[in-house]
Design a protein around this motif. Sequence first.
Motif, PDB file in Angstrom:
ATOM      1  N   TYR A 165       0.829  -1.269  -0.016  1.00  0.00           N
ATOM      2  CA  TYR A 165       0.129   0.167  -0.010  1.00  0.00           C
ATOM      3  C   TYR A 165       0.715   1.464   0.142  1.00  0.00           C
ATOM      4  O   TYR A 165       1.764   1.501   1.032  1.00  0.00           O
ATOM      5  CB  TYR A 165      -0.809   0.185   1.078  1.00  0.00           C
ATOM      6  CG  TYR A 165      -2.003  -1.196   1.092  1.00  0.00           C
ATOM      7  CD1 TYR A 165      -3.064  -1.140   0.471  1.00  0.00           C
ATOM      8  CD2 TYR A 165      -1.450  -2.408   1.615  1.00  0.00           C
ATOM      9  CE1 TYR A 165      -3.907  -1.929   0.156  1.00  0.00           C
ATOM     10  CE2 TYR A 165      -2.312  -3.574   1.342  1.00  0.00           C
ATOM     11  CZ  TYR A 165      -3.489  -3.364   0.652  1.00  0.00           C
ATOM     12  OH  TYR A 165      -4.279  -4.606   0.491  1.00  0.00           O
ATOM     13  N   VAL A 220      -0.060   5.255  -0.634  1.00  0.00           N
ATOM     14  CA  VAL A 220      -1.032   6.476  -1.071  1.00  0.00           C
ATOM     15  C   VAL A 220      -0.745   7.544  -0.496  1.00  0.00           C
ATOM     16  O   VAL A 220       0.100   8.012   0.763  1.00  0.00           O
ATOM     17  CB  VAL A 220      -2.547   5.959  -0.347  1.00  0.00           C
ATOM     18  CG1 VAL A 220      -2.389   5.588   1.322  1.00  0.00           C
ATOM     19  CG2 VAL A 220      -3.342   6.656  -0.748  1.00  0.00           C
ATOM     20  N   ASP A 221      -1.045   8.661  -1.171  1.00  0.00           N
ATOM     21  CA  ASP A 221      -0.634  10.057  -0.952  1.00  0.00           C
ATOM     22  C   ASP A 221      -1.830  10.739  -1.264  1.00  0.00           C
ATOM     23  O   ASP A 221      -2.496  10.659  -2.286  1.00  0.00           O
ATOM     24  CB  ASP A 221       0.463  10.438  -2.032  1.00  0.00           C
ATOM     25  CG  ASP A 221       0.556  12.030  -1.902  1.00  0.00           C
ATOM     26  OD1 ASP A 221       0.677  12.321  -0.597  1.00  0.00           O
ATOM     27  OD2 ASP A 221       0.845  12.747  -2.598  1.00  0.00           O
ATOM     28  N   ILE A 272      -3.938   4.906   5.317  1.00  0.00           N
ATOM     29  CA  ILE A 272      -3.157   3.786   4.884  1.00  0.00           C
ATOM     30  C   ILE A 272      -3.326   2.684   5.710  1.00  0.00           C
ATOM     31  O   ILE A 272      -3.269   1.378   4.828  1.00  0.00           O
ATOM     32  CB  ILE A 272      -1.568   4.221   4.505  1.00  0.00           C
ATOM     33  CG1 ILE A 272      -0.971   3.461   3.614  1.00  0.00           C
ATOM     34  CG2 ILE A 272      -0.889   4.445   5.820  1.00  0.00           C
ATOM     35  CD1 ILE A 272       0.492   3.992   3.449  1.00  0.00           C
ATOM     36  N   HIS A 281     -13.622   6.210  -3.308  1.00  0.00           N
ATOM     37  CA  HIS A 281     -12.347   6.310  -2.986  1.00  0.00           C
ATOM     38  C   HIS A 281     -11.249   7.027  -3.674  1.00  0.00           C
ATOM     39  O   HIS A 281     -10.618   7.908  -3.210  1.00  0.00           O
ATOM     40  CB  HIS A 281     -11.809   4.927  -2.821  1.00  0.00           C
ATOM     41  CG  HIS A 281     -10.206   4.995  -2.467  1.00  0.00           C
ATOM     42  ND1 HIS A 281      -9.835   5.139  -0.938  1.00  0.00           N
ATOM     43  CD2 HIS A 281      -9.055   4.590  -2.802  1.00  0.00           C
ATOM     44  CE1 HIS A 281      -8.645   5.197  -0.829  1.00  0.00           C
ATOM     45  NE2 HIS A 281      -8.189   4.923  -2.041  1.00  0.00           N
ATOM     46  N   ILE A 309      -9.449  10.692  -2.667  1.00  0.00           N
ATOM     47  CA  ILE A 309      -8.107  10.947  -2.833  1.00  0.00           C
ATOM     48  C   ILE A 309      -7.714  11.997  -3.746  1.00  0.00           C
ATOM     49  O   ILE A 309      -6.951  13.018  -3.497  1.00  0.00           O
ATOM     50  CB  ILE A 309      -7.335   9.388  -3.292  1.00  0.00           C
ATOM     51  CG1 ILE A 309      -7.665   8.439  -2.245  1.00  0.00           C
ATOM     52  CG2 ILE A 309      -5.852   9.877  -3.442  1.00  0.00           C
ATOM     53  CD1 ILE A 309      -6.923   8.748  -1.106  1.00  0.00           C
ATOM     54  N   SER A 342     -13.494   8.076   1.802  1.00  0.00           N
ATOM     55  CA  SER A 342     -13.192   6.999   1.254  1.00  0.00           C
ATOM     56  C   SER A 342     -14.277   5.820   1.575  1.00  0.00           C
ATOM     57  O   SER A 342     -14.610   5.677   2.879  1.00  0.00           O
ATOM     58  CB  SER A 342     -11.767   6.607   1.556  1.00  0.00           C
ATOM     59  OG  SER A 342     -11.592   5.251   1.279  1.00  0.00           O
ATOM     60  N   ARG A 344      -7.473  -0.502  -7.910  1.00  0.00           N
ATOM     61  CA  ARG A 344      -6.922   0.308  -9.184  1.00  0.00           C
ATOM     62  C   ARG A 344      -7.446  -0.148 -10.509  1.00  0.00           C
ATOM     63  O   ARG A 344      -7.796  -1.230 -10.675  1.00  0.00           O
ATOM     64  CB  ARG A 344      -5.429  -0.261  -9.103  1.00  0.00           C
ATOM     65  CG  ARG A 344      -4.735   0.482  -7.676  1.00  0.00           C
ATOM     66  CD  ARG A 344      -3.266  -0.150  -7.775  1.00  0.00           C
ATOM     67  NE  ARG A 344      -3.578  -1.704  -8.261  1.00  0.00           N
ATOM     68  CZ  ARG A 344      -2.287  -2.285  -8.464  1.00  0.00           C
ATOM     69  NH1 ARG A 344      -1.128  -1.720  -8.774  1.00  0.00           N
ATOM     70  NH2 ARG A 344      -2.543  -3.615  -8.876  1.00  0.00           N
ATOM     71  N   GLU A 364     -12.657   0.947  -2.839  1.00  0.00           N
ATOM     72  CA  GLU A 364     -11.691   0.216  -1.669  1.00  0.00           C
ATOM     73  C   GLU A 364     -12.969  -0.501  -0.899  1.00  0.00           C
ATOM     74  O   GLU A 364     -12.543  -1.214   0.106  1.00  0.00           O
ATOM     75  CB  GLU A 364     -10.890   1.051  -0.887  1.00  0.00           C
ATOM     76  CG  GLU A 364      -9.446   1.556  -1.545  1.00  0.00           C
ATOM     77  CD  GLU A 364      -8.624   0.474  -2.021  1.00  0.00           C
ATOM     78  OE1 GLU A 364      -8.885  -0.613  -1.363  1.00  0.00           O
ATOM     79  OE2 GLU A 364      -7.856   0.488  -2.782  1.00  0.00           O
TER      80      GLU A 364
END
Lengths: 345, 371, 76
Positions: free
Chosen positions: A66, A68-69, A78, A185, A189, A204, A231, A279
């Motif tokens: 994982y 994630v930003d 995260i 989600h 983000i 999310s 994804r 997610e």
Amino acid sequence: MELNCPLPVTEAEYILLGHGSGGRLTRKLIDEVFYPAFRNPILEQDHDGGVFAVDKKRMAITTDSYVVDPVFFPGGNIGDLAINGTVNDLACCGAKPLYLTVGFILEEGFAIADLKVIVNSMRKAADKAGVFIVTGDTKVVERGKCDKIFINTSGVGVLDDDINISPAKACAGDVVICSGPIGVHGITILSTRESLGFETSLQSDTAALNGMLNELCGQIKDIHVLRDPTRGGVSSTLNEIAQTSHVEIEIEEALLPVPEVVRSASELLGLDPLYIANEGVVLVILPSEVSEEALKIMRSFPEGKQAVIIGTVKSSERASVKLKTLFGGRRIVTMLNGDQLPRIC
Amino acid sequence: MKHLYEYRNSEQVKRLIQAIDKVVLNPWNIMEICGGQTHSIVRYGIDEMLPDKITLLHGPGCPVCVTPITVIDKAIEIALKPYVIMTSFGDMMRVPGSQFDLLHAKAKGADVRVLYSTLDAIDLAEKNPEREVVFLAVGFETTVPLHLTAIKEAKRRKLTNFSVITSLFTVPAAIDAILAEKDCKVDGFLAAGHVCAVMGYHEYHPLAEKFRKPIVVTGFEPVDLLYGIYQCIVQLENKTGKVENAYQRIVTEAGNLKMQELMKEMLVPADQAWRGIGKIDKSGLKLADAFKDFDALEKFGASIHTQDIETITQTRCIAGDIMRGNKQVADCPFFGVKCTPEYPIGAPMVSTEGVCAAYYSYTNFKEQAWS
Amino acid sequence: MCLAIPGKILRIDNSVPDLKMAKVDFGGMIKDVCIQWIDANIGDYILAHAGMAISIVNEEYAKETLADFEKLAKFN
């Protein structure tokens, strides 16, 4: 025919971000780099996890990393993501998730207070999903060598003997159920990205789906495919299934559960909700005769409250995903090509 | 979304299709100029719904697609300098130069960032005074005022570390060039509604008169597009060739006068090369001398002369013919086989709104790579 | 070219000279948009392209156009 063109038609010789986006480039990497090296019958199930037997007891194993930003985002962080994602991958094999491992890669300078928050949410997520984190590992890298924190989780679970779920099992006469709103989600983000800067009330959808999926697998024996469209979104996941099962999947635009805000954000940024990451969503493919029963079970769980049928599976000589548009026309839905980027055109 | 979803209503779409069906008697070729319209047409299957007598041709109105390779190469060259932050719209990231695209430059170490708006680059420049923030500013008339506003704001904030690479195109000159071709097949035009929101449509009257062809200002949603097509067909069947406005809720004859003044103040007309088509006289815009400080190519001593710009006539890619309306995507031997959105050969496969990319994403009538 | 989407002005910010900004609601998504080059008020629907308002939606014409379609259907 000779191609006389001033543009290069060379393939990338190095890794691009798109190779991690879950679309066509990821697929290419798997097919051209990983499969040739690792090929074996369990890997070739092409599942979210590997299913095998130990002393006649069937088990599933999976792993996921994982990155994630930002690390903290509306509706989670995260840590939740790392637990729920791996739990969901096991549940999508039809397994009951039991034990998880956790590996941390931490960047020098990362705040321990933040790490504590992340670890506590992992514990909460694990409790909620009913799994134990049984071993772990920590590495620290120099500042700049990773982005704050990367987490890998692996998990094992057990399967009943009569469960036979696989992305190769979609067949004509099946329907496709989507467990909930899509695109939430990914848009959440994006909304936090400074360079895009927009506000929404979205959170999310990260959630463990094993409660619902285990119940579903327990009640309905002929579920063909379970897959979480993370994804690459719903379209990339359906394309993978269509390809592995050699079928045509037709979804209907009017049936897609796209929340208003996701739709608006997609309009403004020029994105297609079908390619946006989820997610807490699962796609269920099963014979239409049992679809009503499945919907009933799913809707009895909060994470499946809005479950709907979005399409059907047809036999076809060519594996493909089609979308019936609002106006009755049909168009092809391809896999994600690289990352979706906000566009002006 | 109000003022948007009403124009995707399937009942309205059916009515308009029926109306078009009733009025069309002869075969006609209608060209939509704008890539955004092409995208809508293919995405919603509008070309499939129309009577067979009507053929839609897809014009060159996508700034991402027609930006010359030389400009992309210069942007990549500048992006690879260690103190530069190269920024642009997401669309520009995958446009190939002669070697590779900006995403590959990023993989090679360049600091390349996707921004939503040129104005965001100003904030970035302010936050990074030790870096040079460059925005690859492509656009037709719709996008030009945004770039200019950013430059003005940079000037007001006295930022010396912000500059732009411009690749700016104007629509009327392109329509003129397409219609002036000897073998031009286009019977009528749908003018790009959002360009006209800025520029109005007074510039189109002389063109409609000169070539005696209808030009209808048209929006982007399915209902808007069909309404534009309907008005165009009515004109063609009545043998008229005038300018009409089928996008009245957004576009006025005069357009946005303040934006036009801004453009007059800061830009001068220039000859412009169009990728896949070639040079068209006075079809572009460049910064006036007073704003040269913000021209990245000047700053980096990397100026591009129009005569240096390739016109891509030696290639077998038929993009130019497609964008002039002489050929269809289906005529291309490379489409979907050697030319895909990941590895584009021709300009229209480059942007998601380029005609080839639109067909690839939504219809893909040849085999997909993996099947 | 030119993706542009209608949104409703919620607030106007005049604090920066020659860069009039507004909070605009695009179907539940709130974004800052520059409205320097249009004469818009709170409550107006504007058409925004990459963070720049290029036009105000003319509500009267919007109604008229939709009514035109109804007429078209009757005539045919």
